[in-house]
Design a protein around this motif. Structure first.
Motif, PDB file in Angstrom:
ATOM      1  N   VAL A 158       0.826  -1.205   0.000  1.00 36.81           N
ATOM      2  CA  VAL A 158       0.000   0.000   0.000  1.00 36.81           C
ATOM      3  C   VAL A 158       0.859   1.253   0.000  1.00 36.81           C
ATOM      4  CG1 VAL A 158      -1.720   1.328   1.293  1.00 36.81           C
ATOM      5  CG2 VAL A 158      -1.908  -1.164   1.169  1.00 36.81           C
ATOM      6  N   ALA A 159       1.907   1.280   0.834  1.00 38.75           N
ATOM      7  CA  ALA A 159       2.713   2.500   0.957  1.00 38.75           C
ATOM      8  C   ALA A 159       4.060   2.191   1.579  1.00 38.75           C
ATOM      9  CB  ALA A 159       1.979   3.537   1.803  1.00 38.75           C
ATOM     10  N   LEU A 160       5.032   3.043   1.263  1.00 38.19           N
ATOM     11  CA  LEU A 160       6.309   3.068   1.954  1.00 38.19           C
ATOM     12  C   LEU A 160       6.549   4.516   2.345  1.00 38.19           C
ATOM     13  CD1 LEU A 160       8.793   1.396   2.834  1.00 38.19           C
ATOM     14  CD2 LEU A 160       9.904   2.148   0.728  1.00 38.19           C
ATOM     15  N   LEU A 161       6.650   4.786   3.645  1.00 39.39           N
ATOM     16  CA  LEU A 161       6.611   6.156   4.139  1.00 39.39           C
ATOM     17  C   LEU A 161       7.705   6.414   5.177  1.00 39.39           C
ATOM     18  CD1 LEU A 161       2.757   6.301   4.659  1.00 39.39           C
ATOM     19  CD2 LEU A 161       4.019   7.338   2.769  1.00 39.39           C
ATOM     20  N   PRO A 162       8.094   7.694   5.363  1.00 37.70           N
ATOM     21  CA  PRO A 162       9.097   8.027   6.383  1.00 37.70           C
ATOM     22  C   PRO A 162       8.537   7.806   7.784  1.00 37.70           C
ATOM     23  CG  PRO A 162       8.211  10.026   5.382  1.00 37.70           C
ATOM     24  CD  PRO A 162       7.665   8.878   4.598  1.00 37.70           C
ATOM     25  N   TYR A 163       9.255   7.070   8.595  1.00 37.24           N
ATOM     26  CA  TYR A 163       8.787   6.709   9.935  1.00 37.24           C
ATOM     27  C   TYR A 163       8.551   7.914  10.838  1.00 37.24           C
ATOM     28  CZ  TYR A 163       9.176   5.350  14.818  1.00 37.24           C
ATOM     29  OH  TYR A 163       8.962   5.231  16.173  1.00 37.24           O
ATOM     30  N   GLU A 164       9.511   8.851  10.891  1.00 37.89           N
ATOM     31  CA  GLU A 164       9.420   9.944  11.849  1.00 37.89           C
ATOM     32  C   GLU A 164       8.167  10.791  11.656  1.00 37.89           C
ATOM     33  OE1 GLU A 164      10.827  10.631  14.539  1.00 37.89           O
ATOM     34  OE2 GLU A 164      12.668   9.459  14.554  1.00 37.89           O
ATOM     35  N   VAL A 165       7.726  10.981  10.415  1.00 36.29           N
ATOM     36  CA  VAL A 165       6.519  11.778  10.182  1.00 36.29           C
ATOM     37  C   VAL A 165       5.303  11.080  10.790  1.00 36.29           C
ATOM     38  CG1 VAL A 165       5.018  12.815   8.457  1.00 36.29           C
ATOM     39  CG2 VAL A 165       7.471  12.771   8.083  1.00 36.29           C
ATOM     40  N   LEU A 166       5.217   9.769  10.609  1.00 35.99           N
ATOM     41  CA  LEU A 166       4.098   9.024  11.173  1.00 35.99           C
ATOM     42  C   LEU A 166       4.147   9.029  12.700  1.00 35.99           C
ATOM     43  CD1 LEU A 166       4.154   6.030   8.686  1.00 35.99           C
ATOM     44  CD2 LEU A 166       2.424   7.820   8.801  1.00 35.99           C
TER      45      LEU A 166
END
Length: 223
Positions: free
Chosen positions: A23-31
């Motif tokens: 579904v997604a690959l996202l930056p951890y710190e933002v989440l």
């Protein structure tokens, strides 16, 4: 609620991931930061989650508890970060910091924390279904920043909670206020430059954005 997997259900920690759609690959710190500003009220089902959506050529990550809002935008399909569909994921998954995590892989039912070398841990989840508030409609198009001596009063807990996150991610630990009047939202921004995967991306400035409303200053009219 989170689910517990047994060895009978999963043959390896990543067996579920191997069978699922990405579904997604996202930056951890933002989440992780976004999770600090979701609603704690379970009756407000959708806003207990972090909303992720594609807007034109950008990915938007946002969260709100109905009183303040956090959001971060970055170009789509850069540095390997991508989003296949708009999704709202439970915020509680990111409340506890995962040491050494730099990015998060989201599949249909599994969230995997990883760094550049290995996968660290995985958590099963259920997508929050429904129409999330349109975050972009709440963001003022522009500010004059001509305050003309007016006073603005803010909830100190709301400001302090954002500052606590900025101290972890910004080297200068500075925040910038943008607003017009005591009746319209203010946007507080901060530079993200610690453990920032976007730091070498030309022409893009990574900013943490936080929207809050001024509150009535009850002492203003006292004599």
């Amino acid at each position: 609620m989170s689910q517990t997997l047994t060895t009978n259900q999963v043959s390896s920690p990543y067996a579920m991931y191997e069978k699922e759609n990405k579904v997604a690959l996202l930056p951890y710190e933002v989440l992780r930061v976004a999770s600090q500003f979701v609603s704690k009220d379970e009756s407000k089902h959708l806003i207990t989650g972090i909303h992720i959506r594609v807007d034109k050529n950008q990915i938007l990550i946002g969260s709100t508890d109905g009183h303040r809002m956090f959001y971060f935008q970055f170009p789509i399909n850069v540095l390997g970060f991508e989003l296949k569909k708009d999704i709202t994921i439970p915020g509680y998954i990111f409340k506890t910091q995962v040491k050494n995590a730099t990015k998060v892989l989201i599949t249909d039912d599994l969230i995997t924390f990883q760094n550049e070398e290995i996968k660290l841990s995985s958590v099963p989840y259920r997508e929050l279904v429904g129409t999330y508030p349109n975050i972009l409609q709440l963001i003022p198009e522009k500010f004059t920043n001509d305050f003309k001596g007016k006073e603005f009063t803010f909830n100190c807990d709301y400001v302090g909670q954002f500052c606590n996150q900025v101290k972890k991610l910004s080297s200068n630990k500075g925040i910038t206020f943008n607003g017009n009047t005591s009746k319209t939202p203010f946007i507080i921004t901060a530079k993200w430059d610690i453990k920032n995967p976007f730091e070498d991306l030309e022409g893009f400035e990574a900013k943490l954005n936080y929207l809050i409303m001024p509150i009535v200053n009850l002492n203003r009219n006292k004599k």
